[in-house]
Design an enzyme around this catalytic site. Structure first.
Site, PDB file in Angstrom:
ATOM      1  CB  CYS A   1      -0.931   0.005   1.217  1.00 21.00           C
ATOM      2  SG  CYS A   1      -1.936   1.499   1.310  1.00 21.00           S
TER       3      CYS A   1
ATOM      4  CB  CYS B   1      -3.224   2.446  -1.568  1.00 20.24           C
ATOM      5  SG  CYS B   1      -3.542   0.737  -1.173  1.00 20.24           S
TER       6      CYS B   1
ATOM      7  CE  LYS C   1      -4.701   3.254  -6.217  1.00 20.53           C
ATOM      8  NZ  LYS C   1      -5.584   2.145  -5.775  1.00 20.53           N
TER       9      LYS C   1
ATOM     10  CE1 TYR D   1      -6.714  -2.344  -6.677  1.00 24.81           C
ATOM     11  CE2 TYR D   1      -7.816  -4.454  -6.867  1.00 24.81           C
ATOM     12  CZ  TYR D   1      -6.861  -3.648  -6.269  1.00 24.81           C
ATOM     13  OH  TYR D   1      -6.052  -4.156  -5.287  1.00 24.81           O
TER      14      TYR D   1
ATOM     15  CD  GLU E   1      -7.109   1.801  -8.937  1.00 23.94           C
ATOM     16  OE1 GLU E   1      -7.986   1.986  -8.078  1.00 23.94           O
ATOM     17  OE2 GLU E   1      -6.011   1.250  -8.683  1.00 23.94           O
TER      18      GLU E   1
ATOM     19  CG  HIS F   1     -29.460  22.253  -4.148  1.00 26.43           C
ATOM     20  ND1 HIS F   1     -29.487  21.389  -5.219  1.00 26.43           N
ATOM     21  CD2 HIS F   1     -29.627  23.507  -4.651  1.00 26.43           C
ATOM     22  CE1 HIS F   1     -29.691  22.081  -6.328  1.00 26.43           C
ATOM     23  NE2 HIS F   1     -29.774  23.367  -5.997  1.00 26.43           N
TER      24      HIS F   1
ATOM     25  CD  GLU G   1     -28.898  18.116  -4.722  1.00 26.68           C
ATOM     26  OE1 GLU G   1     -30.050  18.425  -4.344  1.00 26.68           O
ATOM     27  OE2 GLU G   1     -28.079  18.941  -5.175  1.00 26.68           O
TER      28      GLU G   1
END
Length: 450
Positions: free
Chosen positions: A43, A48, A51, A178, A182, A435, A440
């Site tokens: 990681c 991670c 990346k 992934y 990625e 908003h 939302e």
């Protein structure tokens, strides 16, 4: 009474091993830890963290383009690969020092070398030291798998992509998971011509089909040459580049070919199999809910176990193990509802069941919305966001939420909390919207599309 040098010896200095060692030591255990490479594991060092830094770097191309619609005039934009890699390396070194420092501050005895298991209570280091330990924890993670094809040795993996001296002008990325997706987005965003090849019918196998289709379409629109049901059968040197041959006979010349074709648990040469620890065919270690292996004194956490290959899962595994073994707390790592993100471009966030999984359990209602995010109205982009919610028709419990678009990862982390608590569609409906936001949509979708 048997004399032990340590109460616990951990093999592997990644996220799971470091957390387990540190917490066990804080509980009063005498702990040793061996790591043959760098602290922080996949990681921090080659996963991670670097990346995500590169994702940020590649996303500025969108920001520069969008800014024109908001009145900004920008000059010629240039990108310096060397500066990015240098700054990335400095940050990784800083984080690694923190990992090492946290271990020593906690009183863990750290050994910067390889360790192997000799028997249920014996560890041997590469420098010849041998220790007796009451408990052993395997936290060696995993490593990339390279396909067995002619010329595969010319390729790189996610380990090497972070340290290239120069940015590739042309790259072929093999895989549809992934990691492949990625890096296709990262390099495409930085200006590299990307050819992505995947032998399956659609990328991101295991994720919700709407996410898979939405991300694939967006990647192509951004310029990634994504070819499905295609694979590489041969790699050859071609001057300063590489010639790759596909299974349909087509050839391409690229600067690099990156294999993102899966990962394998790092148990080879570790001695666990010889000690009697049960392994799966792919090399991963079989453990029970307490992370215990078939040898009572040996435990394993993180990617090496074949459970969800996610850093937070490894950390939770390691912490739960230490609390159970040395804190007298009896903690199981929770893996019921795990939120995760795919840092593609656009990014995706997902938590809970896919639509296919939910339909296997009973009747469902599907709430789905696709729309242009507000930044695109003036920025001029055509990319759309996707919001999807899967609800049980029986009790209205929210079973899955899937998001594609800016901020998806941040949103899905927060959604995981009410989902873990058993939130229903009525709970979402009763929540006041913020908003104007993209999020939302999650509390204003009222009519099921299916």
């Amino acid at each position: 009474m048997t004399n032990f040098d340590f109460d616990l010896f951990v093999i592997g200095g990644g996220s799971g091993g470091v957390r387990a060692a540190r917490i066990a030591s804080q509980h009063g255990a005498k702990v040793g830890l061996a790591e043959e490479f760098r602290y922080g594991g996949t990681c921090v060092i080659r996963g991670c963290v670097p990346k995500k830094l590169m994702v940020y770097a590649s996303s500025f191309a969108d920001a520069f383009e969008d800014s024109h619609g908001f009145g900004w005039n920008t000059g010629e934009n240039t990108f310096d690969w060397g500066r990015l890699i240098s700054n990335k390396d400095a940050e990784i070194s800083r984080l690694e020092n923190i990992y090492r420092s946290n271990l020593t501050k906690a009183g863990v005895n750290v050994f910067p070398t390889r360790a192997i298991v000799r028997d249920a209570h014996t560890i041997e280091l590469a420098d010849g030291q041998v220790f007796r330990t009451k408990h052993i924890l395997i936290a060696t993670g995993g490593s990339p798998v390279v396909p067995d094809i002619p010329g595969a040795e010319y390729g790189i993996t996610s380990n090497e992509i972070f340290d290239l001296d120069r940015q590739p002008g042309r790259i072929a990325i093999v895989g549809g998971g992934y990691i492949a997706c990625e890096f296709a987005g990262i390099l495409n965003g930085l200006g590299t011509h990307v050819l992505q090849l995947y032998r399956g019918e659609q990328i991101l196998r295991g994720f919700d089909d709407d996410i898979r289709n939405h991300v694939a379409d967006a990647m192509r629109e951004r310029g990634v040459s994504l070819e499905l049901q295609r694979d590489v059968v041969r790699v050859e040197k071609d001057g300063d580049g590489l010639k790759i041959t596909l299974d349909n006979g087509e050839t391409h010349v690229v600067d690099h070919i990156m294999f993102a074709t899966g990962r394998r648990a790092s148990t080879d040469g570790l001695g666990v199999k010889e000690t009697g620890v049960k392994l799966r065919e792919n090399g991963s270690i079989v453990v029970d809910e307490w992370s215990q292996t078939s040898v009572p004194s040996i435990f394993a956490v993180g990617d090496v176990t074949g459970r969800a290959a996610l850093t937070p899962v490894a950390i939770r595994d390691g912490h739960a193990f230490a609390d159970t073994m040395f804190g007298n707390r009896g903690v199981r790592a929770y893996e019921g509802v795990i939120a995760t993100a795919i840092f593609t471009q656009p990014e995706a966030g997902t938590v809970g069941m896919t639509e296919a999984e939910a339909r296997e359990q009973g009747e469902v209602e599907i709430y789905r919305s696709t729309f242009r995010p507000m930044i695109a109205t003036l920025g001029g982009g055509s990319e759309k966001m996707l919001m999807k919610m899967i609800v049980s028709k029986t009790d209205q419990k929210v079973l899955g939420v899937h998001i594609v678009g800016h901020g998806a990862a941040e949103m899905v982390q927060l959604i995981a909390i009410p989902m873990r608590m058993g939130a229903t569609k009525a709970d979402f409906d009763a929540t006041m919207a913020v908003h104007p936001t993209a999020a939302e949509e999650l509390v204003t979708m009222r009519v099921p599309v299916e």
